[in-house]
Design a protein around this motif. Structure first.
Motif: not given
Length: 258
Positions: A220-230, A236-241
Motif C-alpha cells: 500500500a502506498n501514497v505520495m503526500i504533497e503539502v503547500r509549503n506556506d502551511l 504549523d508543522q506540528e499542526v499539519m503533522a
C-alpha cells in the motif's frame, strides 16, 4: 565542468539517512527532497545562494514534517541528504528531470551538457544508495512479517510560473489507489483543501519511488504533497503533522482491514 570524478568526499557524509529505523509501525516514510545541501565537489552548480535555498533545490518543510510523522506513526524515515538539483531521487536515471538543466524559471549551469560518465557518477553516488536503503528497509519489514506501507512526503510552492495554487494538500497515487482513496475519504470533512493527484499527478513522472518500491511488491502506498506556506514554521508543522498522522493512520487501518 563540475563533478568529473568523485561526487562525495568523506567530509560530505553519506548520500542517504535513515531515522527511527527500528520503529514498531508498518509505515515507511520516504523524503526524496529533504535537503538543499550540495556536496563540496559540486560548488553551487552555477547558482546563487538565494536560488539554492529556494523550492527548486528542495521541498521546504518536508523533512521537518516527515520527522514529526515518524514519531506520531512510529514509522521509519529514509531521506536524501543532498539537493535534488544534483540528483532528484524521485526520478529514474534516464529521465531528463533526474539532473535538470532548468527548474521553473531558473537555468542550472552546472547541469548543462553533462557527459554520460558524469551522469553515471551522480547516479551511482546519490540515486543507487538512496534506493538501496529503501529496498533494504522494506525487505527487512517483510522478513519480520510486517506488511510495509510506503508514504512519501513532499512540499510544493504556492506560486508556480506566476500562477497561484489553491490546493493545500495533494494525495497522489499511481495505479494502486487503495491508500490514497482511504486517505481522501478520511479528509472529506477536514479543514484543508485536499485534492487527488494535485498539483501533480503520475503523468508528470512524480511517482517513481512508488513505482519502484511499492507497486511491484503490492505494498500500500501514497505520495503526500503539502503547500509549503502551511509548514513554514515549527508550529504549523506540528499542526499539519497531527492532521496528516490522523489521516494516514485511519487510511492504513482501512486498507489493512482493521
Amino acid at each position: 565542468m563540475l563533478l568529473r570524478s568523485g561526487i562525495l568526499a568523506p567530509a560530505d557524509g553519506e548520500a542517504v539517512a535513515v531515522e527511527n529505523e527500528r520503529a514498531a509501525g508498518t509505515v515507511v516514510l520516504v523524503c526524496e527532497h529533504a535537503s538543499h545541501r550540495l556536496p563540496i565537489s559540486a560548488g553551487q552548480l552555477g547558482l546563487s545562494e538565494e536560488v539554492l535555498v529556494s523550492h527548486i533545490a528542495w521541498d521546504p518543510g518536508a523533512l521537518e514534517l516527515a520527522r514529526l510523522l515518524s514519531t506520531r506513526l512510529e514509522a521509519a524515515l529514509v531521506h536524501q541528504r543532498f539537493s535534488r538539483l544534483l540528483y532528484d531521487c524521485n526520478r529514474p536515471p534516464e529521465s531528463p528531470a533526474a539532473m535538470p538543466e532548468s527548474s521553473e524559471i531558473f537555468e542550472i549551469p552546472g547541469n548543462r551538457d553533462l557527459a554520460p560518465a558524469e551522469r553515471y557518477a551522480r547516479t551511482a553516488a546519490i540515486y543507487v544508495p538512496f534506493h538501496d536503503r529503501v529496498s533494504a528497509l522494506l525487505a527487512a519489514y517483510v522478513q519480520e512479517g510486517r506488511r510495509p506501507v510506503v508514504v512519501t512526503v513532499h512540499s510544493f510552492t504556492p506560486i508556480y510560473f506566476g500562477k497561484k495554487r489553491d490546493v493545500e494538500i495533494g494525495i497522489l497515487h499511481d495505479t494502486d489507489s487503495r491508500l490514497a482513496d482511504a486517505t481522501l475519504s478520511a479528509a472529506i470533512s477536514g479543514p484543508y483543501r485536499v485534492e487527488r493527484n494535485a498539483p501533480y499527478g503520475p503523468e508528470d513522472g512524480v511517482t517513481h519511488t512508488l513505482r519502484l518500491h511499492a507497486l511491484p511488491a503490492g505494498h500500500a502506498n501514497v505520495m503526500i504533497e503539502v503547500r509549503n506556506d502551511l509548514i513554514a514554521n515549527s508550529v504549523d508543522q506540528e499542526v499539519m503533522a497531527d492532521y496528516l498522522a490522523g489521516l494516514i493512520a485511519t487510511a492504513v487501518s482501512v486498507v489493512e482491514g482493521k
